[in-house]
Design a protein around this motif. Structure first.
Motif, mmCIF file in Angstrom:
data_model
loop_
_atom_site.group_PDB
_atom_site.id
_atom_site.type_symbol
_atom_site.label_atom_id
_atom_site.label_comp_id
_atom_site.label_asym_id
_atom_site.label_seq_id
_atom_site.Cartn_x
_atom_site.Cartn_y
_atom_site.Cartn_z
ATOM 1 N N ALA A 154 0.839 -1.205 0.000
ATOM 2 C CA ALA A 154 0.000 0.000 0.000
ATOM 3 C C ALA A 154 0.870 1.250 0.000
ATOM 4 O O ALA A 154 0.596 2.223 -0.720
ATOM 5 C CB ALA A 154 -0.939 -0.016 1.205
ATOM 6 N N ASP A 155 1.943 1.216 0.777
ATOM 7 C CA ASP A 155 2.860 2.358 0.822
ATOM 8 C C ASP A 155 3.560 2.538 -0.526
ATOM 9 O O ASP A 155 3.711 3.662 -1.008
ATOM 10 C CB ASP A 155 3.889 2.147 1.934
ATOM 11 C CG ASP A 155 4.853 3.314 2.054
ATOM 12 O OD1 ASP A 155 4.407 4.430 2.361
ATOM 13 O OD2 ASP A 155 6.059 3.107 1.816
ATOM 14 N N ALA A 156 3.983 1.434 -1.137
ATOM 15 C CA ALA A 156 4.676 1.521 -2.421
ATOM 16 C C ALA A 156 3.765 2.073 -3.513
ATOM 17 O O ALA A 156 4.194 2.880 -4.349
ATOM 18 C CB ALA A 156 5.212 0.148 -2.820
ATOM 19 N N PHE A 157 2.506 1.648 -3.516
ATOM 20 C CA PHE A 157 1.565 2.102 -4.531
ATOM 21 C C PHE A 157 0.943 3.462 -4.198
ATOM 22 O O PHE A 157 0.373 4.112 -5.071
ATOM 23 C CB PHE A 157 0.432 1.089 -4.709
ATOM 24 C CG PHE A 157 0.732 -0.055 -5.645
ATOM 25 C CD1 PHE A 157 0.668 0.127 -7.018
ATOM 26 C CD2 PHE A 157 1.066 -1.300 -5.154
ATOM 27 C CE1 PHE A 157 0.939 -0.923 -7.889
ATOM 28 C CE2 PHE A 157 1.335 -2.359 -6.026
ATOM 29 C CZ PHE A 157 1.268 -2.171 -7.393
ATOM 30 N N GLY A 158 0.983 3.849 -2.926
ATOM 31 C CA GLY A 158 0.307 5.067 -2.517
ATOM 32 C C GLY A 158 -1.202 4.911 -2.497
ATOM 33 O O GLY A 158 -1.951 5.823 -2.855
ATOM 34 N N VAL A 159 -1.652 3.718 -2.046
ATOM 35 C CA VAL A 159 -3.084 3.418 -1.984
ATOM 36 C C VAL A 159 -3.413 2.908 -0.580
ATOM 37 O O VAL A 159 -2.515 2.548 0.196
ATOM 38 C CB VAL A 159 -3.475 2.350 -3.038
ATOM 39 C CG1 VAL A 159 -3.211 2.868 -4.447
ATOM 40 C CG2 VAL A 159 -2.718 1.034 -2.789
ATOM 41 N N PRO A 160 -4.704 2.841 -0.218
ATOM 42 C CA PRO A 160 -5.066 2.311 1.101
ATOM 43 C C PRO A 160 -4.762 0.815 1.219
ATOM 44 O O PRO A 160 -4.779 0.086 0.221
ATOM 45 C CB PRO A 160 -6.581 2.560 1.177
ATOM 46 C CG PRO A 160 -6.870 3.592 0.142
ATOM 47 C CD PRO A 160 -5.870 3.374 -0.946
ATOM 48 N N GLU A 161 -4.470 0.377 2.430
ATOM 49 C CA GLU A 161 -4.346 -1.071 2.669
ATOM 50 C C GLU A 161 -5.645 -1.749 2.251
ATOM 51 O O GLU A 161 -6.729 -1.203 2.414
ATOM 52 C CB GLU A 161 -4.069 -1.351 4.151
ATOM 53 C CG GLU A 161 -2.663 -1.028 4.583
ATOM 54 C CD GLU A 161 -2.366 -1.513 6.000
ATOM 55 O OE1 GLU A 161 -2.645 -2.698 6.281
ATOM 56 O OE2 GLU A 161 -1.881 -0.703 6.810
ATOM 57 N N GLY A 162 -5.498 -2.945 1.704
ATOM 58 C CA GLY A 162 -6.672 -3.690 1.265
ATOM 59 C C GLY A 162 -7.062 -3.445 -0.174
ATOM 60 O O GLY A 162 -7.976 -4.099 -0.695
ATOM 61 N N THR A 163 -6.380 -2.517 -0.863
ATOM 62 C CA THR A 163 -6.669 -2.268 -2.279
ATOM 63 C C THR A 163 -6.447 -3.549 -3.079
ATOM 64 O O THR A 163 -5.465 -4.266 -2.873
ATOM 65 C CB THR A 163 -5.776 -1.141 -2.823
ATOM 66 O OG1 THR A 163 -6.095 0.078 -2.141
ATOM 67 C CG2 THR A 163 -5.963 -0.944 -4.309
ATOM 68 N N ALA A 164 -7.343 -3.839 -3.996
ATOM 69 C CA ALA A 164 -7.260 -5.065 -4.798
ATOM 70 C C ALA A 164 -6.077 -5.018 -5.752
ATOM 71 O O ALA A 164 -5.894 -4.040 -6.498
ATOM 72 C CB ALA A 164 -8.552 -5.274 -5.568
ATOM 73 N N LEU A 165 -5.272 -6.074 -5.734
ATOM 74 C CA LEU A 165 -4.103 -6.204 -6.602
ATOM 75 C C LEU A 165 -4.161 -7.533 -7.347
ATOM 76 O O LEU A 165 -4.794 -8.487 -6.897
ATOM 77 C CB LEU A 165 -2.812 -6.163 -5.789
ATOM 78 C CG LEU A 165 -2.541 -4.954 -4.893
ATOM 79 C CD1 LEU A 165 -1.262 -5.188 -4.103
ATOM 80 C CD2 LEU A 165 -2.446 -3.675 -5.715
ATOM 81 N N LEU A 166 -3.466 -7.583 -8.467
ATOM 82 C CA LEU A 166 -3.209 -8.841 -9.149
ATOM 83 C C LEU A 166 -1.751 -9.203 -8.902
ATOM 84 O O LEU A 166 -0.851 -8.422 -9.228
ATOM 85 C CB LEU A 166 -3.470 -8.727 -10.655
ATOM 86 C CG LEU A 166 -3.219 -10.008 -11.454
ATOM 87 C CD1 LEU A 166 -4.256 -11.079 -11.100
ATOM 88 C CD2 LEU A 166 -3.233 -9.729 -12.955
#
Length: 203
Positions: free
Chosen positions: A69-81
Motif C-alpha cells: 500500500a505504501d509503495a503504490f500510494g493506496v489504502p491497505e486492502g486495495t485489490a491487486l493482481l
C-alpha cells in the motif's frame, strides 16, 4: 539437496541485467505482435533462444498489505493482481530469478485478458500489457540490496552454500505519476551480473 549442489557445480547460464532493458521494452510495446513474439527480456539478458527456455507464470488476486500500500500510494486492502514468474534454461533446474509482480486491479480490469495467466508469456511483456489499457510508463525506479538467502530461496534457486542473493524492487510510474507496477525480484548472486549505463547530456 546434495543432487542439486552436484548440478550447481556445472557452469550455468549467466544473466546480464542492464537498465537499458526498460527502454527496449517500451520501444517494443507498440510493435506488431509477430515482432514482439520473437524475443523477450530473458532472451535479451541471457542470449538464449526462446526454444531453450522453460517459462511459468501463475496469477492470483490479493490485497495490498502495509508495504505494498505504501509503495503504490493506496489504502491497505486495495485489490491487486499478483503475478509470479519463473524462467529457466531448459537444461538447468534452477530459474534465473524469483519474480513477483503486483498490478492494481482497477487499472487493468478493462482488459480481462490481463487477468488470465493462460495468456502468458505475453508478447512484449508488462509494458505491452499496460499499453492495452492506455497506460504508458514514464520511469522505472529500481532499488537493489544484497542479503543472505532464506532457506526457501536457497532451495528454489539451488544456491551453493554461502552464496548471497540480490533483492530488487522495481517500481514503475506512468505518465500521470501513478505507481502502476511493483515487482520484487530475487536474483542469485552466483550467476547474475548487473550493468548500469547512464547517458549524460553534453555541454
Amino acid at each position: 539437496m546434495a543432487e542439486a549442489y552436484e548440478e550447481d557445480r556445472r557452469p550455468r547460464t549467466r544473466a546480464v541485467r542492464d537498465n537499458r532493458r526498460h527502454q527496449w521494452e517500451k520501444d517494443r510495446a507498440r510493435q506488431p505482435e509477430d515482432l514482439r513474439r520473437r524475443t523477450g527480456a530473458t532472451e535479451r539478458d541471457t542470449g538464449l533462444d526462446s526454444r531453450n527456455l522453460v517459462f511459468h507464470a501463475s496469477y492470483r488476486e490479493t490485497k495490498a498489505d502495509a508495504g505494498l500500500a505504501d509503495a503504490f500510494g493506496v489504502p491497505e486492502g486495495t485489490a491487486l493482481l499478483e503475478r509470479a514468474y519463473r524462467t529457466r534454461c531448459a537444461t538447468e533446474g534452477a530459474p534465473f530469478s524469483l519474480s513477483t509482480s503486483y498490478l492494481r486491479r482497477d487499472l487493468i480490469a478493462a482488459n480481462p485478458a490481463l487477468l488470465d495467466e493462460t495468456n502468458e508469456p505475453w508478447p512484449g511483456g508488462t509494458q505491452s500489457q499496460l499499453h492495452t489499457v492506455g497506460i504508458e510508463l514514464d520511469r522505472i525506479e529500481e532499488r537493489l540490496t544484497a542479503r543472505p538467502p532464506t532457506p526457501e530461496e536457497t532451495r528454489r534457486l539451488r544456491l551453493p552454500p554461502g552464496e548471497p542473493v540480490i533483492a530488487l524492487r522495481k517500481i514503475s510510474y506512468d505518465v500521470q505519476d501513478r505507481v502502476v507496477d511493483v515487482t520484487d525480484v530475487t536474483l542469485p548472486g552466483d550467476r547474475t551480473e548487473l550493468r548500469f549505463t547512464t547517458p549524460l547530456e553534453r555541454w
